[in-house]
Design a protein around this motif. Sequence first.
Motif, mmCIF file in Angstrom:
data_model
loop_
_atom_site.group_PDB
_atom_site.id
_atom_site.type_symbol
_atom_site.label_atom_id
_atom_site.label_comp_id
_atom_site.label_asym_id
_atom_site.label_seq_id
_atom_site.Cartn_x
_atom_site.Cartn_y
_atom_site.Cartn_z
ATOM 1 N N ALA A 82 -89.175 62.768 -43.751
ATOM 2 C CA ALA A 82 -88.956 62.382 -42.358
ATOM 3 C C ALA A 82 -89.899 61.264 -41.921
ATOM 4 O O ALA A 82 -89.463 60.281 -41.305
ATOM 5 C CB ALA A 82 -89.109 63.598 -41.440
ATOM 6 N N GLU A 83 -91.181 61.392 -42.206
ATOM 7 C CA GLU A 83 -92.148 60.397 -41.741
ATOM 8 C C GLU A 83 -91.866 59.021 -42.339
ATOM 9 O O GLU A 83 -91.979 57.995 -41.665
ATOM 10 C CB GLU A 83 -93.573 60.849 -42.073
ATOM 11 N N GLU A 84 -91.504 59.006 -43.592
ATOM 12 C CA GLU A 84 -91.182 57.726 -44.244
ATOM 13 C C GLU A 84 -89.971 57.071 -43.591
ATOM 14 O O GLU A 84 -89.943 55.854 -43.375
ATOM 15 C CB GLU A 84 -90.928 57.960 -45.732
ATOM 16 N N LEU A 108 -81.757 55.735 -46.327
ATOM 17 C CA LEU A 108 -81.678 57.168 -46.571
ATOM 18 C C LEU A 108 -81.453 57.467 -48.054
ATOM 19 O O LEU A 108 -82.144 58.314 -48.646
ATOM 20 C CB LEU A 108 -80.559 57.782 -45.729
ATOM 21 N N ILE A 109 -80.499 56.770 -48.672
ATOM 22 C CA ILE A 109 -80.205 56.980 -50.092
ATOM 23 C C ILE A 109 -81.421 56.663 -50.955
ATOM 24 O O ILE A 109 -81.814 57.440 -51.843
ATOM 25 C CB ILE A 109 -79.005 56.117 -50.523
ATOM 26 N N GLU A 110 -82.033 55.509 -50.736
ATOM 27 C CA GLU A 110 -83.155 55.087 -51.572
ATOM 28 C C GLU A 110 -84.360 56.014 -51.413
ATOM 29 O O GLU A 110 -85.053 56.314 -52.390
ATOM 30 C CB GLU A 110 -83.536 53.655 -51.246
ATOM 31 N N THR A 111 -84.606 56.470 -50.193
ATOM 32 C CA THR A 111 -85.746 57.351 -49.970
ATOM 33 C C THR A 111 -85.547 58.695 -50.657
ATOM 34 O O THR A 111 -86.474 59.228 -51.286
ATOM 35 C CB THR A 111 -85.973 57.553 -48.461
ATOM 36 N N MET A 112 -84.351 59.258 -50.567
ATOM 37 C CA MET A 112 -84.096 60.526 -51.248
ATOM 38 C C MET A 112 -84.187 60.356 -52.758
ATOM 39 O O MET A 112 -84.787 61.187 -53.455
ATOM 40 C CB MET A 112 -82.733 61.076 -50.837
#
Length: 298
Positions: free
Chosen positions: A84-86, A124-128
């Motif tokens: 979330a923070e990222e 969202l995709i890259e962070t996950m």
Amino acid sequence: MLHPLLIRAPAATHSNIIKERYMEESHDIVIVGGGICGLATALALFSKGIASLVLEKWETLSAEGGSIGVHGNGWRVLEQLGIAEELRETANLVTVFHDVWQEEKKSTLTPVGKELRWLKRKDLIETMAKNIPAGAIRLGCHIAAIHPSDPGAVLSTPGGRVIRAKVLIGCDGSNSVVAKYIGMSAARSTPHTFLRGFTRYPHGHPFGDHFLRLRVNKRCFVGRSPITDTLVSFFVAFHIPSAGVTRDVRATRLSLEAFAMGTLLRTKSLATKLACLAILALLGTKSLGHANYDCGRL
């Protein structure tokens, strides 16, 4: 324009993405589909210390697409996933709903009760993906067939590879091979068309932290929300009534183009004209494009 996420896995190096290379293997949990749902499931399992393998049929994780409005419940999920923070660093907070009813000529301003931010699907995709352990995502792994086993299921690829799974989770979209395997009915189309995009303002946009929701008429709904100080997300939703909801996609596109052009020519509302111009721009600029359609049997 967003570009697809491309993460390659060189031989003999650590990476969270690997190419399929075993003729037969076994895993406790296999997730079919490497979209938002599949990656979120894998990340949730990993946060509980449970390993899984994500199988994605394409050679890259698709990071293309528009934005996603994430409300309070969504942020609680992202917090539990540890990202979330990222993600908050990539999107501004939206604090006001600005609702406009074009035909009634009225508008309201309503405070947003809980946290709301619009995320780029790419972020969202890259962070996950980068928070999933090494080797947990396999690209270019198309599942051709699934057969029951005790326990679980046996998955096979067109190249003859066999993957045994004690637990099988389907996150592979509307044409899901997993849904077909368990006997679910086929996905149904709806007479709604959505267009999404971004507008960049290099020197900053004037919209503040307001999420505009414009009801043009009963068939058309337009949304606009800031993502950052220089990036704005927008969408246009159309309801196109038809006798059958399985109409050919090309015919639906043609119907939307004709509807937008007709509305543009007859309306006196500047907001409606802008919405129609946005739709026509997204559909393309070929003036004779309609002549290339083979609508088939409607």
